[in-house]
Scaffold this motif. Sequence first.
Motif, PDB file in Angstrom:
ATOM      1  N   SER A 140       0.835  -1.196   0.000  1.00  0.00           N
ATOM      2  CA  SER A 140       0.000   0.000   0.000  1.00  0.00           C
ATOM      3  C   SER A 140       0.872   1.249   0.000  1.00  0.00           C
ATOM      4  O   SER A 140       2.104   1.172  -0.097  1.00  0.00           O
ATOM      5  CB  SER A 140      -0.928  -0.003   1.223  1.00  0.00           C
ATOM      6  OG  SER A 140      -0.170  -0.007   2.418  1.00  0.00           O
ATOM      7  N   LEU A 141       0.216   2.409   0.105  1.00  0.00           N
ATOM      8  CA  LEU A 141       0.890   3.688   0.223  1.00  0.00           C
ATOM      9  C   LEU A 141       0.547   4.302   1.575  1.00  0.00           C
ATOM     10  O   LEU A 141      -0.481   3.971   2.169  1.00  0.00           O
ATOM     11  CB  LEU A 141       0.447   4.645  -0.891  1.00  0.00           C
ATOM     12  CG  LEU A 141       0.566   4.146  -2.331  1.00  0.00           C
ATOM     13  CD1 LEU A 141      -0.053   5.155  -3.284  1.00  0.00           C
ATOM     14  CD2 LEU A 141       2.018   3.906  -2.700  1.00  0.00           C
ATOM     15  N   PHE A 142       1.401   5.217   2.046  1.00  0.00           N
ATOM     16  CA  PHE A 142       1.143   5.908   3.304  1.00  0.00           C
ATOM     17  C   PHE A 142       0.856   7.381   3.026  1.00  0.00           C
ATOM     18  O   PHE A 142       1.613   8.047   2.313  1.00  0.00           O
ATOM     19  CB  PHE A 142       2.335   5.781   4.259  1.00  0.00           C
ATOM     20  CG  PHE A 142       2.538   4.390   4.783  1.00  0.00           C
ATOM     21  CD1 PHE A 142       1.632   3.817   5.653  1.00  0.00           C
ATOM     22  CD2 PHE A 142       3.645   3.642   4.401  1.00  0.00           C
ATOM     23  CE1 PHE A 142       1.807   2.526   6.147  1.00  0.00           C
ATOM     24  CE2 PHE A 142       3.849   2.355   4.881  1.00  0.00           C
ATOM     25  CZ  PHE A 142       2.928   1.794   5.761  1.00  0.00           C
ATOM     26  N   ALA A 143      -0.231   7.879   3.615  1.00  0.00           N
ATOM     27  CA  ALA A 143      -0.674   9.255   3.369  1.00  0.00           C
ATOM     28  C   ALA A 143      -0.248  10.216   4.466  1.00  0.00           C
ATOM     29  O   ALA A 143      -0.759  11.330   4.546  1.00  0.00           O
ATOM     30  CB  ALA A 143      -2.198   9.292   3.223  1.00  0.00           C
ATOM     31  N   ALA A 144       0.713   9.824   5.312  1.00  0.00           N
ATOM     32  CA  ALA A 144       1.048  10.607   6.505  1.00  0.00           C
ATOM     33  C   ALA A 144       1.501  12.021   6.189  1.00  0.00           C
ATOM     34  O   ALA A 144       1.226  12.956   6.942  1.00  0.00           O
ATOM     35  CB  ALA A 144       2.133   9.885   7.310  1.00  0.00           C
ATOM     36  N   SER A 145       2.219  12.220   5.075  1.00  0.00           N
ATOM     37  CA  SER A 145       2.824  13.536   4.824  1.00  0.00           C
ATOM     38  C   SER A 145       2.614  14.040   3.412  1.00  0.00           C
ATOM     39  O   SER A 145       3.253  15.013   3.008  1.00  0.00           O
ATOM     40  CB  SER A 145       4.325  13.473   5.110  1.00  0.00           C
ATOM     41  OG  SER A 145       4.955  12.506   4.271  1.00  0.00           O
ATOM     42  N   ASN A 146       1.731  13.411   2.643  1.00  0.00           N
ATOM     43  CA  ASN A 146       1.503  13.813   1.252  1.00  0.00           C
ATOM     44  C   ASN A 146       2.803  13.838   0.456  1.00  0.00           C
ATOM     45  O   ASN A 146       3.022  14.712  -0.379  1.00  0.00           O
ATOM     46  CB  ASN A 146       0.841  15.198   1.183  1.00  0.00           C
ATOM     47  CG  ASN A 146       0.435  15.581  -0.238  1.00  0.00           C
ATOM     48  OD1 ASN A 146      -0.121  14.774  -0.972  1.00  0.00           O
ATOM     49  ND2 ASN A 146       0.730  16.815  -0.630  1.00  0.00           N
ATOM     50  N   SER A 147       3.694  12.861   0.711  1.00  0.00           N
ATOM     51  CA  SER A 147       4.986  12.919   0.016  1.00  0.00           C
ATOM     52  C   SER A 147       5.485  11.548  -0.429  1.00  0.00           C
ATOM     53  O   SER A 147       6.674  11.270  -0.386  1.00  0.00           O
ATOM     54  CB  SER A 147       6.038  13.600   0.894  1.00  0.00           C
ATOM     55  OG  SER A 147       6.225  12.926   2.123  1.00  0.00           O
ATOM     56  N   VAL A 148       4.562  10.677  -0.863  1.00  0.00           N
ATOM     57  CA  VAL A 148       4.996   9.387  -1.399  1.00  0.00           C
ATOM     58  C   VAL A 148       5.224   9.452  -2.906  1.00  0.00           C
ATOM     59  O   VAL A 148       5.555   8.443  -3.529  1.00  0.00           O
ATOM     60  CB  VAL A 148       3.993   8.254  -1.072  1.00  0.00           C
ATOM     61  CG1 VAL A 148       3.898   8.024   0.424  1.00  0.00           C
ATOM     62  CG2 VAL A 148       2.628   8.527  -1.691  1.00  0.00           C
ATOM     63  N   VAL A 149       5.062  10.638  -3.505  1.00  0.00           N
ATOM     64  CA  VAL A 149       5.246  10.773  -4.949  1.00  0.00           C
ATOM     65  C   VAL A 149       6.034  12.047  -5.237  1.00  0.00           C
ATOM     66  O   VAL A 149       5.898  13.055  -4.530  1.00  0.00           O
ATOM     67  CB  VAL A 149       3.877  10.805  -5.692  1.00  0.00           C
ATOM     68  CG1 VAL A 149       3.045  11.986  -5.274  1.00  0.00           C
ATOM     69  CG2 VAL A 149       4.075  10.789  -7.200  1.00  0.00           C
ATOM     70  N   VAL A 150       6.906  11.983  -6.253  1.00  0.00           N
ATOM     71  CA  VAL A 150       7.593  13.168  -6.760  1.00  0.00           C
ATOM     72  C   VAL A 150       7.464  13.184  -8.274  1.00  0.00           C
ATOM     73  O   VAL A 150       7.325  12.140  -8.914  1.00  0.00           O
ATOM     74  CB  VAL A 150       9.093  13.209  -6.369  1.00  0.00           C
ATOM     75  CG1 VAL A 150       9.262  13.389  -4.882  1.00  0.00           C
ATOM     76  CG2 VAL A 150       9.832  11.968  -6.875  1.00  0.00           C
ATOM     77  N   THR A 151       7.492  14.390  -8.839  1.00  0.00           N
ATOM     78  CA  THR A 151       7.513  14.561 -10.288  1.00  0.00           C
ATOM     79  C   THR A 151       8.852  15.181 -10.661  1.00  0.00           C
ATOM     80  O   THR A 151       9.177  16.279 -10.220  1.00  0.00           O
ATOM     81  CB  THR A 151       6.368  15.471 -10.751  1.00  0.00           C
ATOM     82  OG1 THR A 151       6.416  16.709 -10.036  1.00  0.00           O
ATOM     83  CG2 THR A 151       5.026  14.807 -10.512  1.00  0.00           C
ATOM     84  N   LEU A 152       9.637  14.465 -11.450  1.00  0.00           N
ATOM     85  CA  LEU A 152      10.942  14.965 -11.861  1.00  0.00           C
ATOM     86  C   LEU A 152      10.816  15.885 -13.067  1.00  0.00           C
ATOM     87  O   LEU A 152      11.508  16.885 -13.176  1.00  0.00           O
ATOM     88  CB  LEU A 152      11.875  13.803 -12.179  1.00  0.00           C
ATOM     89  CG  LEU A 152      12.032  12.763 -11.067  1.00  0.00           C
ATOM     90  CD1 LEU A 152      13.046  11.713 -11.474  1.00  0.00           C
ATOM     91  CD2 LEU A 152      12.436  13.422  -9.754  1.00  0.00           C
ATOM     92  N   ARG A 153       9.937  15.506 -13.981  1.00  0.00           N
ATOM     93  CA  ARG A 153       9.584  16.290 -15.143  1.00  0.00           C
ATOM     94  C   ARG A 153       8.157  15.924 -15.500  1.00  0.00           C
ATOM     95  O   ARG A 153       7.645  14.940 -14.980  1.00  0.00           O
ATOM     96  CB  ARG A 153      10.531  15.979 -16.322  1.00  0.00           C
ATOM     97  CG  ARG A 153      11.894  16.656 -16.210  1.00  0.00           C
ATOM     98  CD  ARG A 153      12.940  15.961 -17.038  1.00  0.00           C
ATOM     99  NE  ARG A 153      13.327  14.672 -16.491  1.00  0.00           N
ATOM    100  CZ  ARG A 153      14.189  14.536 -15.474  1.00  0.00           C
ATOM    101  NH1 ARG A 153      14.716  15.580 -14.911  1.00  0.00           N
ATOM    102  NH2 ARG A 153      14.521  13.331 -15.026  1.00  0.00           N
ATOM    103  N   PRO A 154       7.482  16.691 -16.334  1.00  0.00           N
ATOM    104  CA  PRO A 154       6.108  16.331 -16.677  1.00  0.00           C
ATOM    105  C   PRO A 154       5.999  14.870 -17.108  1.00  0.00           C
ATOM    106  O   PRO A 154       6.749  14.408 -17.968  1.00  0.00           O
ATOM    107  CB  PRO A 154       5.767  17.297 -17.823  1.00  0.00           C
ATOM    108  CG  PRO A 154       6.623  18.481 -17.553  1.00  0.00           C
ATOM    109  CD  PRO A 154       7.912  17.924 -17.015  1.00  0.00           C
TER     110      PRO A 154
END
Length: 345
Positions: A140-154
């Motif tokens: 699963s994913l953890f929503a604790a800090s809204n930071s399980v995803v990053v966008t490097l470029r579009p």
Amino acid sequence: MLRTEDGGYLWQTCAIPPGAEKLDFRGVQAFDENTAIVMSSGPGDQSRLYKTTDGCQTWKLIFTNPDKDGFWDSIRFDFLPKKRQSNDHRSGVLVGDPVNGQFAVYTTQNGGDSWEIWAKDDEVNAYKRLGPINANTRESLFAASNSVVVTLRPNEIRFITGGEGGSRLFSAEPHNPFDNETKFKFTVTKLPFSSNKSSGAFSIASRQTQPYKDDLMVVGGNYESPDSVGACAYLPHRENNSLGGVVFFGSERQRVISSTTPPHGYRSAVAWDADQKLWITVGPNGTDISNDDGKNWRPLTPSPTDPEDTDKNWNALSLPFVVGPHGRIGRLRTIDQKAAVTKKP
């Protein structure tokens, strides 16, 4: 929800979106002084996006989770150079827990006004053609800090997972254009974090060293045992190939480097401080910094003029701000040998 126009000295109370009084808001993305999107997390239609264009005086519901078994975890936008974007053309990504064995990933190209799920195979819009995003059992994913995803470029995203199914890094990357295969695929890198329902990777941050070269830092641990040794992995950028500087998936294996001295507890958020040239990570029992790319982390302790808990009880980072439970807000100041996060009322 709160809003500041003076760097955090004064805070204004925002209006609550109609019908959202009992929702659990986990993410916010501000575009300018008047425009922002907030994300609530919860089962099914309790996961929602609201947008304001008047400084949070009013809100418009723009997207509701269409999956009754879904749960949204993180939202992130990529800001292009001003010459390539307008207020109506910003790309963003939204990720959620698995539904029917596949992670939910949505994208927008118009500042969040409309969202589309990334198709497995879309012959009409070839750039969206993706391989499957399959989840392990009980991953699963953890929503604790809204930071399980990053966008490097579009459209080039990275997200991290955890739970009993193990921790992994998913990377959406372009395929070599000369082999006539699927245009984008998710490559998977295993992360060296413990695996149970409360453990795994909780936060990922990026640092661009050169064009198309991005280093990643991932932190986590066990939120039910916050004083146990934390977990961290540093993933340096992969060398570019000769085709326009783009790394095509499979062109080089992603290296994963664990800490010699890890963070001193469970950590729910991490960020790169470009001004002070260091990584910073926060959690319930303290704050750590590293200036050697995560090899060694040292705790920050309050100075004699700070409240004794200034370093503790933080959940999320958006530098220079840090936030915690019960409306707790802080602002990072210049770090020295006795530096600490300065607490704001």
